[in-house]
Design a protein around this motif. Structure first.
Motif, short mmCIF file in Angstrom:
data_model
loop_
_atom_site.label_atom_id
_atom_site.label_comp_id
_atom_site.label_asym_id
_atom_site.label_seq_id
_atom_site.Cartn_x
_atom_site.Cartn_y
_atom_site.Cartn_z
N ILE A 79 0.84 -1.19 0.00
CA ILE A 79 0.00 0.00 0.00
C ILE A 79 0.88 1.24 0.00
CG2 ILE A 79 -1.95 -1.10 1.16
CD1 ILE A 79 -1.04 0.25 3.76
N GLY A 80 0.31 2.35 -0.43
CA GLY A 80 1.01 3.62 -0.37
C GLY A 80 1.35 4.19 -1.73
N ALA A 81 1.54 5.50 -1.74
CA ALA A 81 1.90 6.22 -2.97
C ALA A 81 3.40 6.31 -3.16
CB ALA A 81 1.30 7.63 -2.92
N SER A 82 4.17 5.64 -2.30
CA SER A 82 5.63 5.80 -2.32
C SER A 82 6.25 5.44 -3.66
CB SER A 82 6.26 4.93 -1.22
OG SER A 82 5.70 5.21 0.04
N GLY A 83 5.79 4.37 -4.29
CA GLY A 83 6.39 3.96 -5.55
C GLY A 83 6.18 4.99 -6.64
N ALA A 84 4.95 5.52 -6.74
CA ALA A 84 4.66 6.54 -7.75
C ALA A 84 5.43 7.82 -7.45
CB ALA A 84 3.16 6.82 -7.79
N ILE A 85 5.51 8.20 -6.18
CA ILE A 85 6.22 9.42 -5.81
C ILE A 85 7.72 9.25 -6.01
CG2 ILE A 85 6.75 10.98 -3.88
CD1 ILE A 85 3.91 10.37 -2.84
N ALA A 86 8.24 8.03 -5.82
CA ALA A 86 9.64 7.78 -6.12
C ALA A 86 9.91 8.05 -7.60
CB ALA A 86 10.01 6.34 -5.78
N GLY A 87 8.95 7.73 -8.47
CA GLY A 87 9.10 8.07 -9.88
C GLY A 87 9.18 9.56 -10.10
N VAL A 88 8.41 10.33 -9.34
CA VAL A 88 8.46 11.79 -9.42
C VAL A 88 9.86 12.28 -9.01
CG1 VAL A 88 7.54 13.94 -8.44
CG2 VAL A 88 5.99 12.07 -9.04
N LEU A 89 10.41 11.68 -7.96
CA LEU A 89 11.75 12.08 -7.51
C LEU A 89 12.80 11.75 -8.57
CD1 LEU A 89 11.71 10.93 -3.77
CD2 LEU A 89 10.85 13.04 -4.79
N GLY A 90 12.67 10.58 -9.21
CA GLY A 90 13.61 10.22 -10.26
C GLY A 90 13.54 11.19 -11.43
N ALA A 91 12.33 11.60 -11.80
CA ALA A 91 12.17 12.56 -12.88
C ALA A 91 12.76 13.91 -12.50
CB ALA A 91 10.69 12.70 -13.23
N TYR A 92 12.58 14.32 -11.27
CA TYR A 92 13.12 15.60 -10.81
C TYR A 92 14.64 15.59 -10.87
CZ TYR A 92 12.95 19.98 -8.14
OH TYR A 92 13.04 21.31 -7.74
N LEU A 93 15.24 14.48 -10.48
CA LEU A 93 16.70 14.37 -10.53
C LEU A 93 17.21 14.52 -11.95
CD1 LEU A 93 19.37 13.79 -9.10
CD2 LEU A 93 18.92 11.35 -9.41
N VAL A 94 16.50 13.97 -12.92
CA VAL A 94 16.90 14.06 -14.33
C VAL A 94 16.70 15.47 -14.87
CG1 VAL A 94 16.29 13.32 -16.66
CG2 VAL A 94 16.56 11.63 -14.85
N LEU A 95 15.55 16.08 -14.56
CA LEU A 95 15.19 17.35 -15.18
C LEU A 95 15.75 18.57 -14.45
CD1 LEU A 95 11.45 16.59 -16.04
CD2 LEU A 95 13.45 16.39 -17.52
N TYR A 96 15.87 18.49 -13.13
CA TYR A 96 16.29 19.66 -12.34
C TYR A 96 17.37 19.30 -11.33
CZ TYR A 96 11.82 21.28 -14.20
OH TYR A 96 10.77 21.61 -15.03
N PRO A 97 18.47 18.72 -11.76
CA PRO A 97 19.50 18.30 -10.79
C PRO A 97 20.14 19.46 -10.04
CG PRO A 97 20.34 18.16 -13.03
CD PRO A 97 18.88 18.44 -13.15
N ARG A 98 20.15 20.66 -10.67
CA ARG A 98 20.82 21.80 -10.03
C ARG A 98 19.87 22.70 -9.25
NH1 ARG A 98 23.99 24.70 -14.72
NH2 ARG A 98 22.01 24.26 -15.78
N ALA A 99 18.58 22.37 -9.25
CA ALA A 99 17.63 23.16 -8.47
C ALA A 99 17.99 23.06 -6.99
CB ALA A 99 16.20 22.67 -8.70
N ARG A 100 17.74 24.14 -6.25
CA ARG A 100 18.07 24.16 -4.83
C ARG A 100 16.86 23.76 -4.00
NH1 ARG A 100 23.58 24.19 -4.84
NH2 ARG A 100 24.12 25.14 -6.84
N VAL A 101 17.12 22.96 -2.99
CA VAL A 101 16.06 22.44 -2.14
C VAL A 101 16.39 22.78 -0.69
CG1 VAL A 101 14.78 20.40 -1.40
CG2 VAL A 101 15.68 20.54 -3.75
N TRP A 102 15.47 23.46 -0.03
CA TRP A 102 15.62 23.72 1.41
C TRP A 102 15.27 22.45 2.16
CZ3 TRP A 102 17.99 27.55 3.83
CH2 TRP A 102 18.15 28.77 3.17
N VAL A 103 16.16 22.02 3.04
CA VAL A 103 15.95 20.80 3.81
C VAL A 103 16.26 21.07 5.28
CG1 VAL A 103 16.53 19.30 1.86
CG2 VAL A 103 18.32 19.98 3.47
N LEU A 104 15.72 20.22 6.13
CA LEU A 104 16.06 20.21 7.56
C LEU A 104 16.93 18.99 7.82
CD1 LEU A 104 12.62 21.16 9.15
CD2 LEU A 104 14.57 22.66 8.67
#
Length: 270
Positions: free
Chosen positions: A162-187
């Motif tokens: 159960i969970g949306a994790s697999g689909a969202i992991a795909g979103v993260l993979g796409a973001y890494l390909v398309l916007y690797p240099r974008a800045r992300v604020w993290v804690l």
């Protein structure tokens, strides 16, 4: 694990599909049986049995995905002799469709909120780049790739996915390909939560490495309760599907202000 809170990567249009997915996941969570007990931590046996029956019907089960057949006995939702009663299923379940319904089911508040946070931060830019319809299809395809990838590696498993994790992991993979240099604020947890602005390739690359480590059972005591292999499969599927869009993707805005906890040096044009 770093906690992302915001990315410095503006969008051109409202991410209506991302918002709709978040709303759907939250709404379904409120209607899942046994929610009150899971929040209070005191689920009764009846609530637990009802939840097991619900998950058997709507969650994706690896052995069902691979063998395309249901078990002869499933939880009925009733209790018997201090346990959950089993009986022949009184419904027809499509293993293929169960992958879709499983994407909107979550096992608790932390599971739900963690997934929705990642989807909110990274999903809007992928939707902006792909368009609403293509993003919706991309999200579903990544979810299916994650579930079937896990099932192929665990063909005899009867534990529900159960969970949306697999689909969202795909979103993260796409973001890494398309916007690797974008800045992300993290804690970053280090005695206290330190706010840092890091490049997306570092944040998402670190996330992927953690999934790979955890999938091997190293560094985590509950590896069997989380489908880390599904995260890896979904992430790789997202990277592959997004790769054709890489060449035409405009770069993110130039970083200004704090970078890695230090002030970035201004760039002059002469």
């Amino acid at each position: 694990m770093v906690i992302p809170v915001h990315d410095v990567n503006p969008v051109r249009r409202t991410p209506v599909v991302t918002y709709a997915l978040i709303a759907a996941n939250v709404l379904v969570f409120f209607f899942m049986p046994g929610l009150s007990g899971s929040v209070a931590g005191d689920s009764t046996l009846a609530q637990t049995c009802h939840l097991h029956a619900f998950l058997e019907q709507y969650a994706a089960v690896p052995t069902e995905l691979i063998h395309q057949r249901m078990p002869r006995l499933v939880p009925t939702g009733d209790t018997h002799a201090g346990g959950c009663l089993l009986g022949p299923p009184d419904y027809a379940k499509s293993p293929l469709f169960s992958v879709f319904t499983a994407m909107f089911l979550h096992g608790g508040w932390l599971h739900l909120l963690g997934n929705m946070l990642f989807l909110l931060i990274f999903g809007n830019n992928i939707e902006d780049r792909m368009g609403h319809i293509r993003f919706a299809l991309f999200y579903v395809v990544c979810g299916y790739a994650a579930s079937y990838g896990f099932a192929l590696l665990n063909a005899d498993s009867t534990d529900p996915l159960i969970g949306a994790s697999g689909a969202i992991a795909g979103v993260l993979g796409a973001y890494l390909v398309l916007y690797p240099r974008a800045r992300v604020w993290v804690l970053v947890p280090f005695l206290v939560f330190l706010p840092l602005r890091l490049p997306a390739w570092l944040v998402l690359g670190f996330w992927f490495v953690l999934q790979a480590v955890y999938s091997s059972g190293e560094g985590v005591s509950e590896a069997g309760t989380v489908a880390y292999a599904a995260h890896i499969t979904g992430f790789l599927a997202g990277m592959l599907l997004a790769w054709p869009l890489k060449a035409g993707t405009p770069p993110p805005p130039e970083p200004r202000g704090l970078l890695f906890g230090r002030r970035a040096r201004p760039r002059h044009t002469w």
